[in-house]
Motif scaffolding. Sequence first.
Motif, PDB file in Angstrom:
ATOM      1  N   GLN A 209       1.054  -9.043  -8.131  1.00 32.67           N
ATOM      2  CA  GLN A 209       1.980  -8.070  -7.613  1.00 32.67           C
ATOM      3  C   GLN A 209       2.473  -8.501  -6.236  1.00 32.67           C
ATOM      4  O   GLN A 209       1.858  -9.351  -5.593  1.00 32.67           O
ATOM      5  N   PRO A 210       3.594  -7.915  -5.750  1.00 29.40           N
ATOM      6  CA  PRO A 210       4.076  -8.247  -4.410  1.00 29.40           C
ATOM      7  C   PRO A 210       3.006  -7.967  -3.358  1.00 29.40           C
ATOM      8  O   PRO A 210       2.218  -7.034  -3.485  1.00 29.40           O
ATOM      9  N   GLN A 211       3.001  -8.798  -2.314  1.00 32.94           N
ATOM     10  CA  GLN A 211       1.999  -8.633  -1.271  1.00 32.94           C
ATOM     11  C   GLN A 211       2.235  -7.332  -0.517  1.00 32.94           C
ATOM     12  O   GLN A 211       3.362  -6.947  -0.254  1.00 32.94           O
ATOM     13  N   PRO A 212       1.152  -6.611  -0.163  1.00 34.35           N
ATOM     14  CA  PRO A 212       1.315  -5.328   0.521  1.00 34.35           C
ATOM     15  C   PRO A 212       1.765  -5.510   1.963  1.00 34.35           C
ATOM     16  O   PRO A 212       1.639  -6.589   2.544  1.00 34.35           O
ATOM     17  N   GLY A 213       2.270  -4.442   2.538  1.00 35.80           N
ATOM     18  CA  GLY A 213       2.716  -4.453   3.925  1.00 35.80           C
ATOM     19  C   GLY A 213       2.380  -3.149   4.597  1.00 35.80           C
ATOM     20  O   GLY A 213       1.373  -2.501   4.268  1.00 35.80           O
ATOM     21  N   LEU A 214       3.240  -2.713   5.544  1.00 30.78           N
ATOM     22  CA  LEU A 214       2.982  -1.523   6.329  1.00 30.78           C
ATOM     23  C   LEU A 214       3.926  -0.385   5.973  1.00 30.78           C
ATOM     24  O   LEU A 214       4.174   0.497   6.808  1.00 30.78           O
ATOM     25  N   ARG A 215       4.471  -0.425   4.760  1.00 24.39           N
ATOM     26  CA  ARG A 215       5.279   0.716   4.344  1.00 24.39           C
ATOM     27  C   ARG A 215       4.393   1.951   4.223  1.00 24.39           C
ATOM     28  O   ARG A 215       3.218   1.854   3.898  1.00 24.39           O
ATOM     29  N   LEU A 216       4.990   3.114   4.479  1.00 26.47           N
ATOM     30  CA  LEU A 216       4.210   4.333   4.586  1.00 26.47           C
ATOM     31  C   LEU A 216       3.460   4.639   3.292  1.00 26.47           C
ATOM     32  O   LEU A 216       2.302   5.067   3.319  1.00 26.47           O
TER      33      LEU A 216
END
Length: 344
Positions: A209-216
Amino acid sequence: MVFVLLGLATTLPVALLWRQPAAAALVVSTTVVLSLVAFRTLTVAGVGTQLLTGYRLGRSGPQLPAVLLSTPFPVLALAGPAGGEVRVHLLLLASLAPAAAMTGITRRAHGEALENSAARRVIADTLVEHTARGERARIARELHDVVAHHISMVAVQAETARLATPGLPAAGAERLSAIGDTARAALSEMRGLLGVLREDATTDPASRQPQPGLRLRELNALLDESRETSGTGTRLILRGRPATLAPGLELAAYRILQEALTNARRHAPGAAVDVELHYAHDALRLLIRDNGPGPPTAAAAGGHGLSGMRERAAAVGGELRTGPAAGGGFLIEALLPGKDETAS
């Protein structure tokens, strides 16, 4: 003749001492006791041999026989004659024979402890090295995914600009084509260098899956998981204007936050956790604070979570500090340099 044979029997078994310490100690102790009981005398060589065999048996042989073979001498010293040369020999053996056996046992235990300690250090160093190598490989894989995406976009945009711009001079088209070729070559070389770190074809598709980030929504999902696992409160605090940062920096911040929450559950079970993201113009400040017992002890801090978080921060040019929080608890603070990509 019997006395002479007993005298020889107290010293000759030394030849077997290094190959068969138990047999040598048994023969020497038996002949020494017979010499003292039957002839009420003992040579100085016999005394020395008894001490040597007792020490050697305790050092390299079974421990219980080493102790048992030294017990007849205190008994004989208590029950033996009140005076004479034999009394001196009995007192020497009664005090020194158990001491020699115990000295051998102690030296053996000390040597085994040193060997075990050295083996544990080697295993610990190997484990740390293996864990650090695995963490670097994981970071490299994730950065590979992020950077490969951007290089691919450079190649696609250069090719699109060359084909979709009407009236483009030949020199401009050639330069755009060169940009696309350079991007594709860089992408190919990077994949060749880092491809060995990627998962093989049997990897679970869910891990692609796409790498996670800091989206809420991603932060809320991570904090909800922490609340469900620990059963305690986890609060998210945002300061500054939330912005879209570089993917590599967001990924590093997400992984640091994920590991910090795991450490809080492990070392401070039941403690509430505050997660604070402070967006500045040129940096992201990440603080994870719990109200637990404070910094973990040396035994509890034997894991590799903190070192992994430091490597995450260093990989994007940042730094990470840990220590006791003001008012109690434990604080992890990461300062990650990065500018707002949407602003640029």
